[in-house]
Design a protein around this motif. Structure first.
Motif, PDB file in Angstrom:
ATOM      1  N   GLY A   1       0.756  -1.081   0.116  1.00 47.94           N
ATOM      2  CA  GLY A   1       0.016   0.112   0.138  1.00 47.94           C
ATOM      3  C   GLY A   1       0.800   1.356   0.073  1.00 47.94           C
ATOM      4  N   PRO A   2       0.095   2.493  -0.033  1.00 46.82           N
ATOM      5  CA  PRO A   2       0.913   3.687  -0.121  1.00 46.82           C
ATOM      6  C   PRO A   2       1.847   3.864   0.970  1.00 46.82           C
ATOM      7  CG  PRO A   2      -1.240   4.045  -0.969  1.00 46.82           C
ATOM      8  CD  PRO A   2      -1.073   2.635  -0.440  1.00 46.82           C
ATOM      9  N   ALA A   3       1.256   3.558   2.268  1.00 52.53           N
ATOM     10  CA  ALA A   3       2.181   3.654   3.716  1.00 52.53           C
ATOM     11  C   ALA A   3       3.455   2.917   3.542  1.00 52.53           C
ATOM     12  CB  ALA A   3       1.225   3.601   4.789  1.00 52.53           C
ATOM     13  N   GLU A   4       3.242   1.650   3.055  1.00 55.20           N
ATOM     14  CA  GLU A   4       4.340   0.819   3.201  1.00 55.20           C
ATOM     15  C   GLU A   4       5.547   1.098   1.964  1.00 55.20           C
ATOM     16  OE1 GLU A   4       2.831  -3.649   4.194  1.00 55.20           O
ATOM     17  OE2 GLU A   4       1.865  -2.857   2.184  1.00 55.20           O
ATOM     18  N   ARG A   5       4.909   1.810   0.688  1.00 57.06           N
ATOM     19  CA  ARG A   5       5.888   2.236  -0.052  1.00 57.06           C
ATOM     20  C   ARG A   5       6.628   3.183   0.480  1.00 57.06           C
ATOM     21  NH1 ARG A   5       2.348   2.851  -5.114  1.00 57.06           N
ATOM     22  NH2 ARG A   5       0.706   2.458  -3.669  1.00 57.06           N
ATOM     23  N   GLY A   6       5.806   4.244   0.996  1.00 54.91           N
ATOM     24  CA  GLY A   6       6.623   5.444   1.695  1.00 54.91           C
ATOM     25  C   GLY A   6       7.485   5.104   2.707  1.00 54.91           C
ATOM     26  N   LEU A   7       7.253   4.222   3.653  1.00 57.97           N
ATOM     27  CA  LEU A   7       8.244   3.689   4.622  1.00 57.97           C
ATOM     28  C   LEU A   7       9.483   3.164   3.807  1.00 57.97           C
ATOM     29  CD1 LEU A   7       8.470   3.328   7.605  1.00 57.97           C
ATOM     30  CD2 LEU A   7       7.587   0.973   7.540  1.00 57.97           C
ATOM     31  N   LEU A   8       9.443   2.456   2.806  1.00 55.57           N
ATOM     32  CA  LEU A   8      10.759   2.135   1.952  1.00 55.57           C
ATOM     33  C   LEU A   8      11.675   3.056   1.482  1.00 55.57           C
ATOM     34  CD1 LEU A   8       9.401  -0.962  -0.278  1.00 55.57           C
ATOM     35  CD2 LEU A   8      11.058  -1.131   1.749  1.00 55.57           C
ATOM     36  N   GLY A   9      10.989   4.360   1.315  1.00 53.48           N
ATOM     37  CA  GLY A   9      11.685   5.395   0.659  1.00 53.48           C
ATOM     38  C   GLY A   9      12.262   6.229   2.215  1.00 53.48           C
ATOM     39  N   SER A  10      11.364   6.142   3.066  1.00 46.91           N
ATOM     40  CA  SER A  10      11.926   6.801   4.408  1.00 46.91           C
ATOM     41  C   SER A  10      13.053   6.072   4.844  1.00 46.91           C
ATOM     42  CB  SER A  10      10.841   6.823   5.273  1.00 46.91           C
ATOM     43  OG  SER A  10       9.900   7.863   4.808  1.00 46.91           O
ATOM     44  N   ALA A  11      13.148   4.755   4.920  1.00 49.32           N
ATOM     45  CA  ALA A  11      14.310   3.901   5.354  1.00 49.32           C
ATOM     46  C   ALA A  11      15.457   4.200   4.550  1.00 49.32           C
ATOM     47  CB  ALA A  11      13.951   2.358   5.176  1.00 49.32           C
ATOM     48  N   ASN A  12      15.259   4.445   3.331  1.00 52.08           N
ATOM     49  CA  ASN A  12      16.481   4.783   2.673  1.00 52.08           C
ATOM     50  C   ASN A  12      17.056   6.262   2.851  1.00 52.08           C
ATOM     51  OD1 ASN A  12      18.178   4.230  -0.012  1.00 52.08           O
ATOM     52  ND2 ASN A  12      17.461   6.139  -0.643  1.00 52.08           N
ATOM     53  N   SER A  13      16.251   7.083   3.402  1.00 52.02           N
ATOM     54  CA  SER A  13      16.362   8.340   3.525  1.00 52.02           C
ATOM     55  C   SER A  13      17.317   8.301   5.039  1.00 52.02           C
ATOM     56  CB  SER A  13      15.207   9.417   3.628  1.00 52.02           C
ATOM     57  OG  SER A  13      15.207   9.590   2.153  1.00 52.02           O
ATOM     58  N   LEU A  14      16.647   7.725   6.106  1.00 52.98           N
ATOM     59  CA  LEU A  14      17.270   7.587   7.325  1.00 52.98           C
ATOM     60  C   LEU A  14      18.926   7.002   7.237  1.00 52.98           C
ATOM     61  CD1 LEU A  14      16.978   7.609  10.403  1.00 52.98           C
ATOM     62  CD2 LEU A  14      16.042   4.965  10.245  1.00 52.98           C
ATOM     63  N   GLY A  15      18.922   6.085   6.322  1.00 54.74           N
ATOM     64  CA  GLY A  15      20.388   5.670   6.146  1.00 54.74           C
ATOM     65  C   GLY A  15      21.193   6.700   5.507  1.00 54.74           C
ATOM     66  N   MET A  16      20.516   7.620   4.755  1.00 57.64           N
ATOM     67  CA  MET A  16      21.407   8.638   4.123  1.00 57.64           C
ATOM     68  C   MET A  16      21.707   9.705   5.209  1.00 57.64           C
ATOM     69  SD  MET A  16      19.210   8.983   0.332  1.00 57.64           S
ATOM     70  CE  MET A  16      20.629  10.054  -0.209  1.00 57.64           C
ATOM     71  N   ALA A  17      20.790   9.956   6.135  1.00 63.29           N
ATOM     72  CA  ALA A  17      21.048  11.031   7.194  1.00 63.29           C
ATOM     73  C   ALA A  17      22.200  10.649   8.050  1.00 63.29           C
ATOM     74  CB  ALA A  17      19.881  11.068   8.050  1.00 63.29           C
ATOM     75  N   VAL A  18      22.394   9.102   8.457  1.00 65.56           N
ATOM     76  CA  VAL A  18      23.184   8.730   9.050  1.00 65.56           C
ATOM     77  C   VAL A  18      24.538   8.754   8.572  1.00 65.56           C
ATOM     78  CG1 VAL A  18      23.920   6.703  10.562  1.00 65.56           C
ATOM     79  CG2 VAL A  18      21.669   7.286  10.707  1.00 65.56           C
ATOM     80  N   GLY A  19      24.407   8.214   7.198  1.00 64.46           N
ATOM     81  CA  GLY A  19      25.603   8.359   6.277  1.00 64.46           C
ATOM     82  C   GLY A  19      26.318   9.533   6.108  1.00 64.46           C
ATOM     83  N   ALA A  20      25.342  10.570   5.926  1.00 60.82           N
ATOM     84  CA  ALA A  20      25.950  11.978   5.886  1.00 60.82           C
ATOM     85  C   ALA A  20      26.842  12.471   6.919  1.00 60.82           C
ATOM     86  CB  ALA A  20      24.744  12.902   5.158  1.00 60.82           C
ATOM     87  N   LEU A  21      25.953  12.350   7.908  1.00 64.21           N
ATOM     88  CA  LEU A  21      26.559  12.733   9.576  1.00 64.21           C
ATOM     89  C   LEU A  21      28.270  11.862   9.658  1.00 64.21           C
ATOM     90  CD1 LEU A  21      25.824  14.670  11.540  1.00 64.21           C
ATOM     91  CD2 LEU A  21      24.875  12.742  12.908  1.00 64.21           C
ATOM     92  N   LEU A  22      28.082  10.622   9.511  1.00 61.57           N
ATOM     93  CA  LEU A  22      29.388   9.976   9.917  1.00 61.57           C
ATOM     94  C   LEU A  22      30.216  10.266   8.902  1.00 61.57           C
ATOM     95  CD1 LEU A  22      27.881   6.576  10.873  1.00 61.57           C
ATOM     96  CD2 LEU A  22      28.571   8.287  12.406  1.00 61.57           C
ATOM     97  N   ALA A  23      29.932  10.400   7.531  1.00 63.84           N
ATOM     98  CA  ALA A  23      30.858  10.416   6.562  1.00 63.84           C
ATOM     99  C   ALA A  23      31.515  12.055   6.712  1.00 63.84           C
ATOM    100  CB  ALA A  23      30.504  10.377   5.001  1.00 63.84           C
ATOM    101  N   GLY A  24      30.948  12.874   6.979  1.00 65.25           N
ATOM    102  CA  GLY A  24      31.466  14.092   7.207  1.00 65.25           C
ATOM    103  C   GLY A  24      32.823  14.231   8.210  1.00 65.25           C
ATOM    104  N   HIS A  25      32.456  13.470   9.324  1.00 66.67           N
ATOM    105  CA  HIS A  25      33.522  13.642  10.404  1.00 66.67           C
ATOM    106  C   HIS A  25      34.576  12.839  10.151  1.00 66.67           C
ATOM    107  CE1 HIS A  25      31.287  15.629  13.707  1.00 66.67           C
ATOM    108  NE2 HIS A  25      30.171  15.466  13.038  1.00 66.67           N
ATOM    109  N   ILE A  26      34.220  11.399   9.413  1.00 69.97           N
ATOM    110  CA  ILE A  26      35.394  10.660   9.071  1.00 69.97           C
ATOM    111  C   ILE A  26      36.289  11.489   7.955  1.00 69.97           C
ATOM    112  CG2 ILE A  26      35.881   8.549   8.027  1.00 69.97           C
ATOM    113  CD1 ILE A  26      33.384   7.580   9.002  1.00 69.97           C
TER     114      ILE A  26
END
Length: 402
Positions: A24-49
């Motif tokens: 359904g729409p909510a599940e598809r949206g959650l998949l997109g959000s999971a990707n973006s959550l990983g991007m948020a963590v990755g951007a923060l860690l990568a900048g410091h490293i």
């Protein structure tokens, strides 16, 4: 290019997963959000490293992470597995994007710095085009697993980068300064090898020092807004076209034609940014995105959909290019990757919220026109913030560093 290829590819995968797994729409949206959550963590860690260990190492590591993750996600057996894969793919994507912009900004000639960043970002459009072509000619007939398997091919670029990509000279000078007990803050050394005038000790906490506060607040707002609009609109674009009654082939074909407008959007921003300045160009393209989003939401004919959809691609991707050029110039060398990475991480919060918010709203009966009004509001907020608070950057040449 390969960053965009992965993001765009998943927008088409999302449309096919809805039919294959009954999402359904909510599940598809959650998949997109999971990707973006990983991007948020990755951007923060990568900048410091990257500020500690170097731009080159982080670039190659993040590229490997999201390329192999994309290929392995073709083996996902259900929603939970795909959710986990999208998070780890996001770690690589989120870390790579700001580091690549920082690297190009530090290695380009002084008078060409902003244009070089925007031109590098223009290859995002080529990645989208490649993904749209793959979706239209292969995935529409052979399924999403084939597309994801092909999405892992960019990992081969690491073999080239490992041999041919040098470390940023600005970072190498920073390492030298640290070994000698000082922390260089400039873009790089002057021609005679001395530290530039804006050298000085810096730390992540100085993002909100008086010198950087306005820029940091502006960047965080801009990154949040442009991520919210982009990932809310573009991840859903193929699905929205199908929801308007077009079949898979038609939907993917129309998105392909809209995507063609991304490249002139980048190129025009690259041409204007050295002539008019970073701030006015960014404001213009953000405002154009808001107008195009309103038109797309209200469109009732194929011609209007294609026209406003093309304008959406043109202005939004031009705004991305201008933002990537604007961001690293607001910080000194020792703070640059962390400043850019933190801004990108804040932006990913918008990218986390947007895909799920769109699915949630559509699942509760909101029309596409109503959803796009939300994007218009967010984009106008970004324009106002930029015009009221955003500082104009100074090129290295005007600071006497060329």
């Amino acid at each position: 290019m390969v960053d965009a290829f992965d993001v765009a590819l998943f927008s088409f995968v999302l449309a096919l997963l809805a039919a294959d797994w009954g999402l359904g729409p909510a599940e598809r949206g959650l998949l997109g959000s999971a990707n973006s959550l990983g991007m948020a963590v990755g951007a923060l860690l990568a900048g410091h490293i990257a500020d500690r260990w170097g731009r080159r190492l982080v670039f190659m590591g993040t590229l490997l992470l999201f390329s192999l993750g994309t290929m392995l996600s073709a083996l996902a057996l259900g929603f939970g597995m795909m959710l986990a894969f999208r998070f780890f793919i996001g770690l690589g994507l989120g870390g790579e994007l700001p580091i690549a912009a920082t690297y190009v900004s530090e290695t380009a000639p002084p008078r060409e710095r902003a244009r070089a960043v925007v031109m590098a970002e223009s290859f995002w459009a080529i990645g989208w085009l490649l993904a749209a072509l793959l979706a239209h000619f292969i995935m529409a007939g052979h399924g999403w697993r084939v597309g994801l398997l092909l999405g892992g091919l960019p990992a081969l670029l690491i073999l080239y980068a490992r041999r041919n990509l040098p470390e940023s000279k600005a970072f190498l000078h920073l390492k030298t300064d640290r070994r000698k007990g000082r922390d260089g803050g400039g873009w790089d050394r002057a021609a005679d090898g001395r530290p530039t005038a804006d050298a000085g000790a810096v730390s992540a906490g100085q993002l909100f020092d008086p010198e950087h506060r306005r820029g940091t607040v502006t960047l965080w707002t801009l990154w949040w807004a442009i991520n919210f609009a982009y990932y809310g609109m573009f991840l859903w674009l193929p699905s929205l076209m199908m929801a308007r009654g077009f079949d898979v082939v038609q939907s993917f074909e129309y998105v392909l034609w809209m995507t063609v407008a991304q490249l002139p959007g980048y190129l025009s921003a690259a041409w204007l940014i050295e002539r008019l300045g970073r701030r006015p160009v960014l404001a213009f393209y953000l405002l154009g995105t808001a107008v195009a989003a309103y038109g797309f939401g209200q469109a009732s004919s194929i011609a209007a959909l294609l026209g406003f959809g093309a304008a959406l691609n043109f202005f939004n991707l031009g705004a991305w290019g201008a933002l990537y050029a604007y961001t690293p110039e607001l910080y000194p060398t020792a703070l640059r990757a962390r400043g850019a990475g933190t801004a990108a991480a804040i932006g990913r919060l918008g990218a986390i919220v947007a895909p799920y918010a769109v699915g949630w709203l559509l699942g509760r009966g909101f029309t596409q026109a109503g959803v796009f009004w939300l994007f218009v509001t967010v984009l106008l907020l970004a324009v106002v913030t930029l015009l009221l608070l955003g500082p104009e950057t100074k090129s290295r040449a005007t600071r006497g560093e060329a």
